[in-house]
Design a protein around this motif. Sequence first.
Motif, PDB file in Angstrom:
ATOM      1  N   ASP A 200       0.836  -1.191   0.000  1.00  0.00           N
ATOM      2  CA  ASP A 200       0.000   0.000   0.000  1.00  0.00           C
ATOM      3  C   ASP A 200       0.876   1.248   0.000  1.00  0.00           C
ATOM      4  O   ASP A 200       1.486   1.607   0.989  1.00  0.00           O
ATOM      5  CB  ASP A 200      -0.921  -0.014   1.231  1.00  0.00           C
ATOM      6  CG  ASP A 200      -1.875   1.172   1.206  1.00  0.00           C
ATOM      7  OD1 ASP A 200      -1.662   2.087   0.391  1.00  0.00           O
ATOM      8  OD2 ASP A 200      -2.819   1.176   2.001  1.00  0.00           O
ATOM      9  N   GLU A 201       0.914   1.913  -1.139  1.00  0.00           N
ATOM     10  CA  GLU A 201       1.818   3.059  -1.326  1.00  0.00           C
ATOM     11  C   GLU A 201       1.395   4.295  -0.534  1.00  0.00           C
ATOM     12  O   GLU A 201       2.109   5.280  -0.511  1.00  0.00           O
ATOM     13  CB  GLU A 201       1.884   3.421  -2.818  1.00  0.00           C
ATOM     14  CG  GLU A 201       2.435   2.314  -3.698  1.00  0.00           C
ATOM     15  CD  GLU A 201       3.960   2.262  -3.716  1.00  0.00           C
ATOM     16  OE1 GLU A 201       4.589   3.282  -3.427  1.00  0.00           O
ATOM     17  OE2 GLU A 201       4.500   1.190  -4.030  1.00  0.00           O
ATOM     18  N   THR A 202       0.206   4.252   0.072  1.00  0.00           N
ATOM     19  CA  THR A 202      -0.204   5.430   0.840  1.00  0.00           C
ATOM     20  C   THR A 202       0.033   5.265   2.340  1.00  0.00           C
ATOM     21  O   THR A 202      -0.354   6.117   3.125  1.00  0.00           O
ATOM     22  CB  THR A 202      -1.689   5.789   0.603  1.00  0.00           C
ATOM     23  OG1 THR A 202      -2.487   4.706   1.060  1.00  0.00           O
ATOM     24  CG2 THR A 202      -1.959   6.079  -0.853  1.00  0.00           C
ATOM     25  N   THR A 203       0.690   4.161   2.734  1.00  0.00           N
ATOM     26  CA  THR A 203       1.084   4.043   4.145  1.00  0.00           C
ATOM     27  C   THR A 203       2.453   4.696   4.308  1.00  0.00           C
ATOM     28  O   THR A 203       3.188   4.872   3.323  1.00  0.00           O
ATOM     29  CB  THR A 203       1.226   2.566   4.574  1.00  0.00           C
ATOM     30  OG1 THR A 203       2.172   1.940   3.716  1.00  0.00           O
ATOM     31  CG2 THR A 203      -0.101   1.839   4.531  1.00  0.00           C
ATOM     32  N   PHE A 204       2.803   5.018   5.535  1.00  0.00           N
ATOM     33  CA  PHE A 204       4.161   5.486   5.768  1.00  0.00           C
ATOM     34  C   PHE A 204       5.096   4.288   5.564  1.00  0.00           C
ATOM     35  O   PHE A 204       4.809   3.197   6.070  1.00  0.00           O
ATOM     36  CB  PHE A 204       4.301   6.050   7.189  1.00  0.00           C
ATOM     37  CG  PHE A 204       5.656   6.649   7.409  1.00  0.00           C
ATOM     38  CD1 PHE A 204       5.945   7.912   6.938  1.00  0.00           C
ATOM     39  CD2 PHE A 204       6.655   5.923   8.036  1.00  0.00           C
ATOM     40  CE1 PHE A 204       7.212   8.458   7.099  1.00  0.00           C
ATOM     41  CE2 PHE A 204       7.919   6.462   8.198  1.00  0.00           C
ATOM     42  CZ  PHE A 204       8.201   7.727   7.729  1.00  0.00           C
ATOM     43  N   PRO A 205       6.201   4.453   4.834  1.00  0.00           N
ATOM     44  CA  PRO A 205       7.019   3.274   4.492  1.00  0.00           C
ATOM     45  C   PRO A 205       7.921   2.799   5.638  1.00  0.00           C
ATOM     46  O   PRO A 205       9.143   2.893   5.551  1.00  0.00           O
ATOM     47  CB  PRO A 205       7.838   3.766   3.300  1.00  0.00           C
ATOM     48  CG  PRO A 205       7.967   5.225   3.534  1.00  0.00           C
ATOM     49  CD  PRO A 205       6.730   5.686   4.242  1.00  0.00           C
ATOM     50  N   GLU A 351      -9.103  10.390  -2.837  1.00  0.00           N
ATOM     51  CA  GLU A 351      -9.153   9.574  -1.616  1.00  0.00           C
ATOM     52  C   GLU A 351      -8.089   8.467  -1.641  1.00  0.00           C
ATOM     53  O   GLU A 351      -7.436   8.203  -0.643  1.00  0.00           O
ATOM     54  CB  GLU A 351     -10.551   8.970  -1.499  1.00  0.00           C
ATOM     55  CG  GLU A 351     -10.856   8.347  -0.181  1.00  0.00           C
ATOM     56  CD  GLU A 351     -12.268   7.770  -0.153  1.00  0.00           C
ATOM     57  OE1 GLU A 351     -12.975   7.813  -1.186  1.00  0.00           O
ATOM     58  OE2 GLU A 351     -12.649   7.252   0.912  1.00  0.00           O
ATOM     59  N   ASP A 352      -7.882   7.847  -2.799  1.00  0.00           N
ATOM     60  CA  ASP A 352      -6.945   6.712  -2.868  1.00  0.00           C
ATOM     61  C   ASP A 352      -5.496   7.139  -3.124  1.00  0.00           C
ATOM     62  O   ASP A 352      -4.610   6.317  -3.290  1.00  0.00           O
ATOM     63  CB  ASP A 352      -7.390   5.709  -3.947  1.00  0.00           C
ATOM     64  CG  ASP A 352      -7.451   6.338  -5.325  1.00  0.00           C
ATOM     65  OD1 ASP A 352      -7.285   7.584  -5.421  1.00  0.00           O
ATOM     66  OD2 ASP A 352      -7.661   5.612  -6.311  1.00  0.00           O
ATOM     67  N   LYS A 353      -5.240   8.451  -3.128  1.00  0.00           N
ATOM     68  CA  LYS A 353      -3.857   8.931  -3.314  1.00  0.00           C
ATOM     69  C   LYS A 353      -3.331   9.596  -2.047  1.00  0.00           C
ATOM     70  O   LYS A 353      -2.406  10.395  -2.091  1.00  0.00           O
ATOM     71  CB  LYS A 353      -3.822   9.954  -4.459  1.00  0.00           C
ATOM     72  CG  LYS A 353      -4.151   9.377  -5.826  1.00  0.00           C
ATOM     73  CD  LYS A 353      -2.861   8.919  -6.476  1.00  0.00           C
ATOM     74  CE  LYS A 353      -3.052   8.161  -7.763  1.00  0.00           C
ATOM     75  NZ  LYS A 353      -3.635   8.923  -8.839  1.00  0.00           N
TER      76      LYS A 353
END
Length: 424
Positions: A200-205, A351-353
């Motif tokens: 999930d690219e929108t979580t903190f890595p 919302e998904d970005k």
Amino acid sequence: MASDRVLNFSAGPSALPDSVLEQATQGLLNFANTGIGIAEISHRSKEFLAFLDELESLVREQLEVPQTHRILFAQGGGTGQFAAVVMNMLARDVLLRPNLAEGEERVLDYVVTGSWSRTAAKEATNLTETVPNVRVNIAVDAKNNSADGASYDSLPPHSAYQFSENPALIYYCENETVNGIQFSKAPSDDASGEELNKKDETTFPFHLLPKNTLLPLVADYSSSFMSRPIPRLADHAIIYAGAQKNIGPAGLTILIVRQDCIVDVDAAVKLSRSAIPVPSILSYKYLADGKSVPNTPPVFSVYVSGLVLKRMKELGGPKYYEEFNRKKKEKVYETVKEGEKRGVFRSKVPEDKGGSWMNVVFEVVGDGAEGRFLKGAESKGMKGLKGHRSVGGIRATLYNAVTEEATDALVAYMKEFIETETQA
Ligand SMILES: Cc1ncc(COP(=O)(O)O)c(C=O)c1O
């Protein structure tokens, strides 16, 4: 409660629960049956100190803060912490690594995803520009991945982050209040969670951070504190939040600080010129040694925040609010999408970005349309919808105290506005 209260969608200071405000009115006259109002009583009185202890327990219990971390109360807001985190974490680094090898530096990594993290990075640069062997590294700047290359409209992909090998600080802002950009909630830190986190690219890595170390990870949670559980709280060195969004009146800053970050800042200054002299009021050790009352705390803000958090606990804490806030933001984003299809609204952060749950930002398309939208909202008793002056547009803030009824009223108005604009 007085019927002249409007629906307040302001981003901070912001709406507080009516029931709490009524209680606070009583407390202003007579705090804890002392016969003295909260704004008049000594901060060293046993009643106030007991209240402060309770506030600490309410934060610890509801966020499940482990004993490795202290909860401290400060003043100076988020802006005070922009400086405090740099000074305290640099001192910690100096005490951990007093002597650097030739060419080695103390690096402060900043994740920039909007105006607040950009401001924090700028403060770090200002404070350290002339300090030997210290450098600010922008680990990522989300504007480089935006549609126009200049504004903040999404979270960057994980591949864009460049963390340093052994930084003294890694900084991010969980919710960018102005730009409406928020990291999505990462799954728990088990193995499968790590896998999900990568996808999930929108979580903190979290999976890209240095391993096998007490992470110097600092998060600004000013505008999302207590709105849902904090992912990987125990992995953070410092989490801070100004009270004036989800918690209470302005004046109080809540800090969750891992014990190893409460260091003797004066000793660090004596050891190395890479440590900056820290004014007492910004030193975590000073705050911790003084049990958060080394000087006069913002008593009224502490009081109202305590009332808000007590109510929050009764309702079910951050897990309750997670579902409550999820429902509200879904309704608003759905309506923005509907308006987008009809050519009336334009989403600024999909919302998904990385679209924020707390601050939904969008534009109203067409000449004078934004003014018409705001005027119409005001005529229906809705205020605080104008976007931040630096970015314009509309910002609908949905903090904990914004009720489902208020959200429904906003959504109904947005739908009505779509119809009117498309008929015109
Ligand atoms: C995310 C975030 N960080 C920092 C700040 C600055 O906080 P303060 O005004 O308490 O200094 C704000 C203020 O709105 C904010 O929203």
